[in-house]
Design an enzyme around this catalytic site. Structure first.
Site, PDB file in Angstrom:
ATOM      1  N   GLY A 245      51.552  17.092  -1.622  1.00  0.00           N
ATOM      2  CA  GLY A 245      51.252  18.193  -1.655  1.00  0.00           C
ATOM      3  C   GLY A 245      50.871  18.841  -0.465  1.00  0.00           C
ATOM      4  O   GLY A 245      52.223  19.045   0.242  1.00  0.00           O
ATOM      5  N   SER A 246      50.105  19.423   0.756  1.00  0.00           N
ATOM      6  CA  SER A 246      50.411  20.071   2.013  1.00  0.00           C
ATOM      7  C   SER A 246      50.011  19.130   2.800  1.00  0.00           C
ATOM      8  O   SER A 246      49.711  17.670   2.580  1.00  0.00           O
ATOM      9  CB  SER A 246      48.135  21.117   2.074  1.00  0.00           C
ATOM     10  OG  SER A 246      47.199  19.863   1.187  1.00  0.00           O
ATOM     11  N   GLY A 250      48.503  15.232   3.115  1.00  0.00           N
ATOM     12  CA  GLY A 250      49.101  14.069   3.443  1.00  0.00           C
ATOM     13  C   GLY A 250      49.237  13.491   4.548  1.00  0.00           C
ATOM     14  O   GLY A 250      48.552  12.359   4.721  1.00  0.00           O
ATOM     15  N   CYS A 301      58.029  23.272  -3.693  1.00  0.00           N
ATOM     16  CA  CYS A 301      57.825  23.144  -2.723  1.00  0.00           C
ATOM     17  C   CYS A 301      59.011  23.258  -1.489  1.00  0.00           C
ATOM     18  O   CYS A 301      59.457  23.266  -0.770  1.00  0.00           O
ATOM     19  CB  CYS A 301      57.821  21.717  -2.775  1.00  0.00           C
ATOM     20  SG  CYS A 301      58.331  20.730  -3.736  1.00  0.00           S
ATOM     21  N   GLU A 401      53.940  27.651   4.715  1.00  0.00           N
ATOM     22  CA  GLU A 401      54.223  27.794   4.076  1.00  0.00           C
ATOM     23  C   GLU A 401      52.896  28.817   3.409  1.00  0.00           C
ATOM     24  O   GLU A 401      52.111  28.790   3.241  1.00  0.00           O
ATOM     25  CB  GLU A 401      54.375  26.145   2.813  1.00  0.00           C
ATOM     26  CG  GLU A 401      54.313  26.237   1.919  1.00  0.00           C
ATOM     27  CD  GLU A 401      54.613  25.109   1.145  1.00  0.00           C
ATOM     28  OE1 GLU A 401      53.466  23.865   1.611  1.00  0.00           O
ATOM     29  OE2 GLU A 401      55.482  24.669   0.256  1.00  0.00           O
TER      30      GLU A 401
HETATM   31  P1  NAI Z   1      46.218  19.588  -1.567  1.00  0.00           P
HETATM   32  O1  NAI Z   1      47.829  18.761  -0.876  1.00  0.00           O
HETATM   33  O2  NAI Z   1      44.920  19.311  -1.289  1.00  0.00           O
HETATM   34  O3  NAI Z   1      46.017  18.671  -3.062  1.00  0.00           O
HETATM   35  C1  NAI Z   1      47.529  17.646  -4.121  1.00  0.00           C
HETATM   36  C2  NAI Z   1      46.413  16.851  -4.128  1.00  0.00           C
HETATM   37  O4  NAI Z   1      46.395  16.094  -3.511  1.00  0.00           O
HETATM   38  C3  NAI Z   1      45.677  17.107  -5.547  1.00  0.00           C
HETATM   39  O5  NAI Z   1      45.901  15.952  -6.652  1.00  0.00           O
HETATM   40  C4  NAI Z   1      44.390  16.621  -4.771  1.00  0.00           C
HETATM   41  O6  NAI Z   1      43.521  16.390  -5.732  1.00  0.00           O
HETATM   42  C5  NAI Z   1      44.676  16.035  -3.968  1.00  0.00           C
HETATM   43  N1  NAI Z   1      43.678  15.814  -2.628  1.00  0.00           N
HETATM   44  C6  NAI Z   1      42.997  16.160  -2.166  1.00  0.00           C
HETATM   45  N2  NAI Z   1      42.612  15.630  -0.998  1.00  0.00           N
HETATM   46  C7  NAI Z   1      42.941  14.942  -1.131  1.00  0.00           C
HETATM   47  C8  NAI Z   1      41.847  13.134  -0.350  1.00  0.00           C
HETATM   48  N3  NAI Z   1      41.396  13.678   0.249  1.00  0.00           N
HETATM   49  N4  NAI Z   1      42.987  12.288  -0.854  1.00  0.00           N
HETATM   50  C9  NAI Z   1      43.567  11.921  -1.816  1.00  0.00           C
HETATM   51  N5  NAI Z   1      44.192  13.201  -2.233  1.00  0.00           N
HETATM   52  C10 NAI Z   1      43.450  14.086  -1.967  1.00  0.00           C
HETATM   53  O7  NAI Z   1      46.901  20.679  -1.751  1.00  0.00           O
HETATM   54  P2  NAI Z   1      45.878  22.010  -2.786  1.00  0.00           P
HETATM   55  O8  NAI Z   1      44.839  21.858  -2.084  1.00  0.00           O
HETATM   56  O9  NAI Z   1      45.834  22.621  -3.823  1.00  0.00           O
HETATM   57  O10 NAI Z   1      47.172  23.202  -2.033  1.00  0.00           O
HETATM   58  C11 NAI Z   1      46.818  24.155  -0.627  1.00  0.00           C
HETATM   59  C12 NAI Z   1      48.822  24.453  -0.627  1.00  0.00           C
HETATM   60  O11 NAI Z   1      49.411  22.968  -0.395  1.00  0.00           O
HETATM   61  C13 NAI Z   1      49.482  24.695  -1.487  1.00  0.00           C
HETATM   62  O12 NAI Z   1      49.520  26.202  -0.831  1.00  0.00           O
HETATM   63  C14 NAI Z   1      50.360  25.105  -1.009  1.00  0.00           C
HETATM   64  O13 NAI Z   1      50.701  24.951   0.237  1.00  0.00           O
HETATM   65  C15 NAI Z   1      50.248  23.053  -0.334  1.00  0.00           C
HETATM   66  N6  NAI Z   1      51.140  22.615  -1.518  1.00  0.00           N
HETATM   67  C16 NAI Z   1      52.076  22.037  -1.471  1.00  0.00           C
HETATM   68  C17 NAI Z   1      53.142  21.554  -2.797  1.00  0.00           C
HETATM   69  C18 NAI Z   1      54.132  20.139  -2.477  1.00  0.00           C
HETATM   70  O14 NAI Z   1      54.548  20.503  -3.922  1.00  0.00           O
HETATM   71  N7  NAI Z   1      54.508  20.614  -1.901  1.00  0.00           N
HETATM   72  C19 NAI Z   1      52.163  21.046  -3.682  1.00  0.00           C
HETATM   73  C20 NAI Z   1      50.836  21.872  -4.207  1.00  0.00           C
HETATM   74  C21 NAI Z   1      50.552  22.800  -2.642  1.00  0.00           C
END
Ligand code: NAI
Ligand code: MG
Length: 497
Positions: A245-246, A250, A301, A401
């Site tokens: 994720g982000s 992370g 990603c 990103e």
């Molecule tokens: P996010 O990183 O917040 O979400 C990813 C996962 O983490 C989801 O399942 C979410 O419910 C979970 N999550 C959120 N907060 C958490 C916490 N405190 N503890 C544990 N798990 C938690 O990403 P989001 O807000 O959906 O997207 C934002 C940006 O992140 C996107 O615009 C993109 O730039 C990036 N992103 C990158 C990805 C990749 O493949 N590396 C995938 C998704 C998003």
């Protein structure tokens, strides 16, 4: 009998949903509602309408799922013979193939991607299970030469309960690249899919159970990151966290795991460059760049989101690329367009924000540049394939990103300058190199700071190829035999004889 793709598409367009979608958490081999009774809606990005509800979990559900996975680890899964673990994973691969049509349609509805892309994701999930099925009985240790008076050996033991936090861009394949090696190694798993795309994770958990996975070995909890993800990664019984994720989330996940000194794998995205040298095969490279950035609407990603190109070919290349980008069809994923939807309204707004800001600052938009809708219905969340040309090295659209169909183009006057530009962000996930000169290609491959390098074909590689980031893109590797490491601990046993 399982429904065919055509039947499922007909049912969806006639009713606005599908019968029989999973709706609860999957804990201990059964679906059950959230302890609080709360639910949330999931949206079809192709119509911008909600089409299903799912359990909105909280810390109480996390407690139940982790207790179940902990019990299943101690009492059951670690005692199952490795060859039998492999057989269950092999049966899972076959069951995914048998259910591929329904899985792909549900993935398309939940995520917005085209049906062809979803079908590819499901095929790759089956392949991941097959690959790690074969590894389950090959996790062997070594004997260590301490001399005549000792016998010393190592064994690889499963770490225990592992948590898997999944993003919304590749719900099925990201989940499986984490859980397949974990299960092969003898770990149990608690999976938290993204709240935008919860459905296929639940379907997979049921498929695993039906393939013979004992109850509690794979539990799936749905809900938000704050209500479910946070208590899950902070749980003292969780010994490893795999997160994609982000960067910001992370960091939060790593801090939570640190409290329990649990290990983490972090895959945090990037701003991956494609270095286009003047001697490249331009016809092949054009097609490659197009899909490096516009597949999955750029929500990848490792997307090739920057083009670093030598000045002598820059104008011609961009003119031809813009013409190709302008011709790509978009629309509801089930109509199988070349480009699907953006998965959430939040993400669409984020993409539009970056592009609008670039326009205000006078960046040249060579293609696209605006949000759009599905032509057939006049609704949905879409963004045109976009090219931002001639952007400076410190520009936001070079450094941050965007996670959408937006290519930022940087011009270089030499291969040396191209290398400096390629390495000039805080990320280090992937990089593409395009040249006919093998020496130049291999020197760039040596000097670019990234976890994977693709030469003359972006995304080249397979399940066998380790995947992960350098710098702020994270650490740890998934896929390949490397992907097993996170889930094994080396134990040494030494006896004086
Ligand atoms: P996010 O990183 O917040 O979400 C990813 C996962 O983490 C989801 O399942 C979410 O419910 C979970 N999550 C959120 N907060 C958490 C916490 N405190 N503890 C544990 N798990 C938690 O990403 P989001 O807000 O959906 O997207 C934002 C940006 O992140 C996107 O615009 C993109 O730039 C990036 N992103 C990158 C990805 C990749 O493949 N590396 C995938 C998704 C998003
Ligand atoms: Mg959805």
């Amino acid at each position: 009998m399982t429904s065919t793709t055509e039947q499922l598409i007909g049912e969806y367009f006639a009713t606005g949903t599908l019968a029989g979608l999973p709706s609860g958490h999957f804990i201990d081999g059964k679906f059950r509602p959230a302890a609080s009774g709360q639910t949330l809606e999931t949206f079809d990005p192709g119509t911008a309408k909600a089409f299903a509800r799912f359990a909105a979990g909280d810390a109480e559900d996390v407690e139940a799922a982790v207790a179940s996975s902990d019990r299943a680890f101690r009492e059951c899964w670690r005692k199952v013979a490795p060859a039998e673990r492999g057989r269950i994973l092999q049966r899972t691969a076959e069951a995914i193939r048998a259910n591929a049509e329904r899985l792909a349609v549900v993935e398309t509805l939940d995520n917005g991607k085209s049906l062809a892309e979803a079908q590819g994701d499901i095929r790759s999930a089956a392949r991941l299970f097959e690959y790690y099925a074969g590894a389950a009985d090959k996790l062997q240790g070594e004997t260590l030469p301490l001399g005549m008076d000792y016998v010393s050996y190592t064994s690889l033991e499963p770490v225990g309960v592992t948590a898997h936090i999944i993003p919304w861009n590749y719900p099925t394949s990201t989940m499986v690249r984490g859980i397949a090696p974990a299960l092969a190694a003898g770990c149990t798993v608690v999976v938290k899919p993204a709240e935008q795309t919860p459905l296929t994770a639940l379907m997979l958990a049921e498929i695993l159970r039906d393939a013979g996975l004992p109850d509690g070995v794979c539990n799936v909890l749905t809900g938000t990151g704050v209500a479910v993800g946070a208590p899950l990664v902070a749980h003292e019984k969780v010994r490893h966290v795999t997160f994609t994720g982000s960067v910001n989330t992370g960091r939060t996940v790593m801090q939570a795991a640190a409290r329990n000194v649990a290990s983490v794998t972090l895959e945090l995205g990037g701003k991956s460059p494609m270095v286009m040298l003047a001697d490249c095969d331009m016809d092949a490279a054009l097609e490659d760049v197009l899909w490096a950035i516009y597949s999955n609407s750029g929500q990848i990603c490792s997307a090739g989101s920057r083009l670093v190109i030598e000045r002598s070919i820059h104008a011609t290349f961009i003119e031809r690329l813009a013409a190709l980008a302008g011709k790509l069809s978009h629309g509801h994923g089930l109509r199988n367009p070349q480009i699907g939807a953006i998965t959430s309204l939040d993400q669409l707004s984020k993409i539009a924000g970056y592009v609008d800001d670039a326009k205000v600052r006078g960046v040249r938009v060579a293609a696209g540049g605006s949000a759009t809708v599905d032509q057939a219905s006049g609704s949905g969340w879409f963004f045109q394939p976009t090219i931002l040309d001639g952007v400076g090295p410190q520009d936001r659209v070079v450094q941050e990103e965007i996670f959408g169909p937006v290519l930022s183009v940087q011009v270089a006057d030499s291969p040396e300058e191209a290398l400096a530009l390629a390495n000039g962000t805080e990320f280090g996930l992937a990089a593409g190199i395009y040249t006919r000169d093998i020496k130049k290609a291999l020197r760039l491959a040596r000097d670019i700071d990234a976890g994977q390098i693709y030469i003359n074909e972006y995304y080249a590689g397979g399940v066998e190829t380790p995947f992960g980031g350098n710098k702020m893109s994270g650490f740890g590797r998934e896929k390949g035999l490397e992907g097993l490491r996170a889930y094994c601990r080396v134990k040494s046993v030494t006896a004086r004889i």
